[in-house]
Design a protein around this motif. Structure first.
Motif, PDB file in Angstrom:
ATOM      1  N   LYS A   2     -79.287  55.891  63.356  1.00  0.00           N
ATOM      2  CA  LYS A   2     -78.007  55.750  62.655  1.00  0.00           C
ATOM      3  C   LYS A   2     -77.952  56.745  61.499  1.00  0.00           C
ATOM      4  O   LYS A   2     -78.969  57.218  61.009  1.00  0.00           O
ATOM      5  CB  LYS A   2     -77.865  54.331  62.110  1.00  0.00           C
ATOM      6  N   TRP A   3     -76.710  57.034  61.048  1.00  0.00           N
ATOM      7  CA  TRP A   3     -76.560  58.003  59.971  1.00  0.00           C
ATOM      8  C   TRP A   3     -77.295  57.565  58.708  1.00  0.00           C
ATOM      9  O   TRP A   3     -77.835  58.389  57.981  1.00  0.00           O
ATOM     10  CB  TRP A   3     -75.095  58.296  59.662  1.00  0.00           C
ATOM     11  N   HIS A   4     -77.365  56.259  58.440  1.00  0.00           N
ATOM     12  CA  HIS A   4     -78.038  55.816  57.211  1.00  0.00           C
ATOM     13  C   HIS A   4     -79.507  56.230  57.208  1.00  0.00           C
ATOM     14  O   HIS A   4     -80.083  56.470  56.151  1.00  0.00           O
ATOM     15  CB  HIS A   4     -77.866  54.315  56.956  1.00  0.00           C
ATOM     16  N   HIS A   5     -80.144  56.338  58.399  1.00  0.00           N
ATOM     17  CA  HIS A   5     -81.519  56.857  58.454  1.00  0.00           C
ATOM     18  C   HIS A   5     -81.560  58.284  57.930  1.00  0.00           C
ATOM     19  O   HIS A   5     -82.464  58.662  57.190  1.00  0.00           O
ATOM     20  CB  HIS A   5     -82.066  56.855  59.887  1.00  0.00           C
ATOM     21  N   VAL A   6     -80.570  59.077  58.334  1.00  0.00           N
ATOM     22  CA  VAL A   6     -80.494  60.468  57.902  1.00  0.00           C
ATOM     23  C   VAL A   6     -80.203  60.531  56.413  1.00  0.00           C
ATOM     24  O   VAL A   6     -80.894  61.230  55.658  1.00  0.00           O
ATOM     25  CB  VAL A   6     -79.415  61.229  58.712  1.00  0.00           C
ATOM     26  N   GLN A   7     -79.197  59.798  55.984  1.00  0.00           N
ATOM     27  CA  GLN A   7     -78.782  59.837  54.585  1.00  0.00           C
ATOM     28  C   GLN A   7     -79.893  59.371  53.643  1.00  0.00           C
ATOM     29  O   GLN A   7     -80.148  59.995  52.615  1.00  0.00           O
ATOM     30  CB  GLN A   7     -77.547  58.971  54.398  1.00  0.00           C
ATOM     31  N   ASP A   8     -80.570  58.293  53.993  1.00  0.00           N
ATOM     32  CA  ASP A   8     -81.616  57.741  53.137  1.00  0.00           C
ATOM     33  C   ASP A   8     -82.859  58.623  53.072  1.00  0.00           C
ATOM     34  O   ASP A   8     -83.661  58.501  52.151  1.00  0.00           O
ATOM     35  CB  ASP A   8     -82.030  56.345  53.609  1.00  0.00           C
ATOM     36  N   ASN A   9     -83.043  59.479  54.080  1.00  0.00           N
ATOM     37  CA  ASN A   9     -84.246  60.312  54.170  1.00  0.00           C
ATOM     38  C   ASN A   9     -83.868  61.771  54.387  1.00  0.00           C
ATOM     39  O   ASN A   9     -84.498  62.484  55.162  1.00  0.00           O
ATOM     40  CB  ASN A   9     -85.119  59.829  55.333  1.00  0.00           C
ATOM     41  N   TRP A  10     -82.829  62.213  53.725  1.00  0.00           N
ATOM     42  CA  TRP A  10     -82.208  63.509  53.983  1.00  0.00           C
ATOM     43  C   TRP A  10     -83.213  64.655  54.078  1.00  0.00           C
ATOM     44  O   TRP A  10     -83.232  65.398  55.062  1.00  0.00           O
ATOM     45  CB  TRP A  10     -81.140  63.787  52.931  1.00  0.00           C
ATOM     46  N   ALA A  11     -84.057  64.831  53.085  1.00  0.00           N
ATOM     47  CA  ALA A  11     -84.989  65.968  53.078  1.00  0.00           C
ATOM     48  C   ALA A  11     -85.953  65.928  54.260  1.00  0.00           C
ATOM     49  O   ALA A  11     -86.356  66.974  54.774  1.00  0.00           O
ATOM     50  CB  ALA A  11     -85.755  66.017  51.765  1.00  0.00           C
ATOM     51  N   PHE A  13     -85.263  65.271  57.183  1.00  0.00           N
ATOM     52  CA  PHE A  13     -84.566  65.731  58.377  1.00  0.00           C
ATOM     53  C   PHE A  13     -84.347  67.249  58.404  1.00  0.00           C
ATOM     54  O   PHE A  13     -83.851  67.770  59.387  1.00  0.00           O
ATOM     55  CB  PHE A  13     -83.221  65.014  58.521  1.00  0.00           C
ATOM     56  N   TYR A  14     -84.699  67.951  57.333  1.00  0.00           N
ATOM     57  CA  TYR A  14     -84.455  69.391  57.285  1.00  0.00           C
ATOM     58  C   TYR A  14     -85.040  70.114  58.494  1.00  0.00           C
ATOM     59  O   TYR A  14     -84.381  70.932  59.120  1.00  0.00           O
ATOM     60  CB  TYR A  14     -85.028  70.012  56.010  1.00  0.00           C
ATOM     61  N   ILE A  32     -75.543  69.501  50.522  1.00  0.00           N
ATOM     62  CA  ILE A  32     -74.927  68.442  51.337  1.00  0.00           C
ATOM     63  C   ILE A  32     -75.501  67.081  50.958  1.00  0.00           C
ATOM     64  O   ILE A  32     -74.775  66.081  50.906  1.00  0.00           O
ATOM     65  CB  ILE A  32     -75.111  68.738  52.833  1.00  0.00           C
ATOM     66  N   ASP A  33     -76.793  67.023  50.721  1.00  0.00           N
ATOM     67  CA  ASP A  33     -77.479  65.827  50.234  1.00  0.00           C
ATOM     68  C   ASP A  33     -77.152  64.550  51.020  1.00  0.00           C
ATOM     69  O   ASP A  33     -76.916  63.498  50.438  1.00  0.00           O
ATOM     70  CB  ASP A  33     -77.188  65.627  48.750  1.00  0.00           C
ATOM     71  N   GLY A  34     -77.098  64.667  52.335  1.00  0.00           N
ATOM     72  CA  GLY A  34     -76.897  63.493  53.174  1.00  0.00           C
ATOM     73  C   GLY A  34     -75.467  63.051  53.373  1.00  0.00           C
ATOM     74  O   GLY A  34     -75.213  62.061  54.063  1.00  0.00           O
ATOM     75  N   ASP A  35     -74.508  63.765  52.797  1.00  0.00           N
ATOM     76  CA  ASP A  35     -73.094  63.419  52.956  1.00  0.00           C
ATOM     77  C   ASP A  35     -72.648  63.774  54.378  1.00  0.00           C
ATOM     78  O   ASP A  35     -72.631  64.941  54.758  1.00  0.00           O
ATOM     79  CB  ASP A  35     -72.260  64.179  51.925  1.00  0.00           C
ATOM     80  N   GLN A  36     -72.289  62.776  55.154  1.00  0.00           N
ATOM     81  CA  GLN A  36     -71.963  62.976  56.571  1.00  0.00           C
ATOM     82  C   GLN A  36     -70.766  63.904  56.765  1.00  0.00           C
ATOM     83  O   GLN A  36     -70.812  64.797  57.605  1.00  0.00           O
ATOM     84  CB  GLN A  36     -71.705  61.629  57.247  1.00  0.00           C
ATOM     85  N   ARG A  37     -69.720  63.715  56.006  1.00  0.00           N
ATOM     86  CA  ARG A  37     -68.533  64.577  56.159  1.00  0.00           C
ATOM     87  C   ARG A  37     -68.860  66.021  55.819  1.00  0.00           C
ATOM     88  O   ARG A  37     -68.430  66.940  56.508  1.00  0.00           O
ATOM     89  CB  ARG A  37     -67.394  64.075  55.291  1.00  0.00           C
ATOM     90  N   ALA A  38     -69.614  66.218  54.747  1.00  0.00           N
ATOM     91  CA  ALA A  38     -70.002  67.581  54.359  1.00  0.00           C
ATOM     92  C   ALA A  38     -70.882  68.206  55.441  1.00  0.00           C
ATOM     93  O   ALA A  38     -70.763  69.403  55.734  1.00  0.00           O
ATOM     94  CB  ALA A  38     -70.722  67.560  53.018  1.00  0.00           C
ATOM     95  N   PHE A  39     -71.754  67.412  56.047  1.00  0.00           N
ATOM     96  CA  PHE A  39     -72.629  67.926  57.098  1.00  0.00           C
ATOM     97  C   PHE A  39     -71.813  68.321  58.329  1.00  0.00           C
ATOM     98  O   PHE A  39     -72.052  69.372  58.928  1.00  0.00           O
ATOM     99  CB  PHE A  39     -73.696  66.889  57.450  1.00  0.00           C
TER     100      PHE A  39
END
Length: 105
Positions: A2-11, A13-14, A32-39
């Motif tokens: 889920k996106w929250h996995h990405v957002q909570d652990n953004w770095a 996922f680089y 972007i820092d985990g912002d889904q719309r910005a990504f």
């Protein structure tokens, strides 16, 4: 995932992001820092496609595995341990030492 996995652990996922989109830039990812719309907007611009197509591509990417840095995160481990409790016999706690139950070998 889920996106929250990405957002909570953004770095964490680089590497996975750069593997999928080799032209991605870490400095841009920092912004972007985990912002889904910005990504989505960033991937659309990076790949020269419409945002809806970029969103679909990201959705496909999200079906992959969690990066090891995320899987090894203690918060993730603790949740997995708590969830494992439903598979334990009555009277055994998910945090108990297995040696007490004869199955620690």
């Amino acid at each position: 995932m889920k996106w929250h996995h990405v957002q909570d652990n953004w770095a964490a996922f680089y590497e996975a992001i750069i593997d999928r989109w080799p032209d991605a830039d870490e400095a841009e990812l920092d912004e972007i820092d985990g912002d889904q719309r910005a990504f989505i907007t960033y991937i659309a611009e990076l790949t020269e496609q419409e945002p809806a197509d970029a969103r679909d591509e990201i959705r496909d990417w999200l079906t992959g595995e969690l990066p090891s840095d995320v899987v090894m995160d203690p918060r993730h481990d603790d949740q997995s341990i708590r969830l494992s409790g439903k598979y334990l016999p009555e009277g055994e706690d998910e945090s108990d030492d297995d040696a007490r139950y004869g199955d620690g070998e």
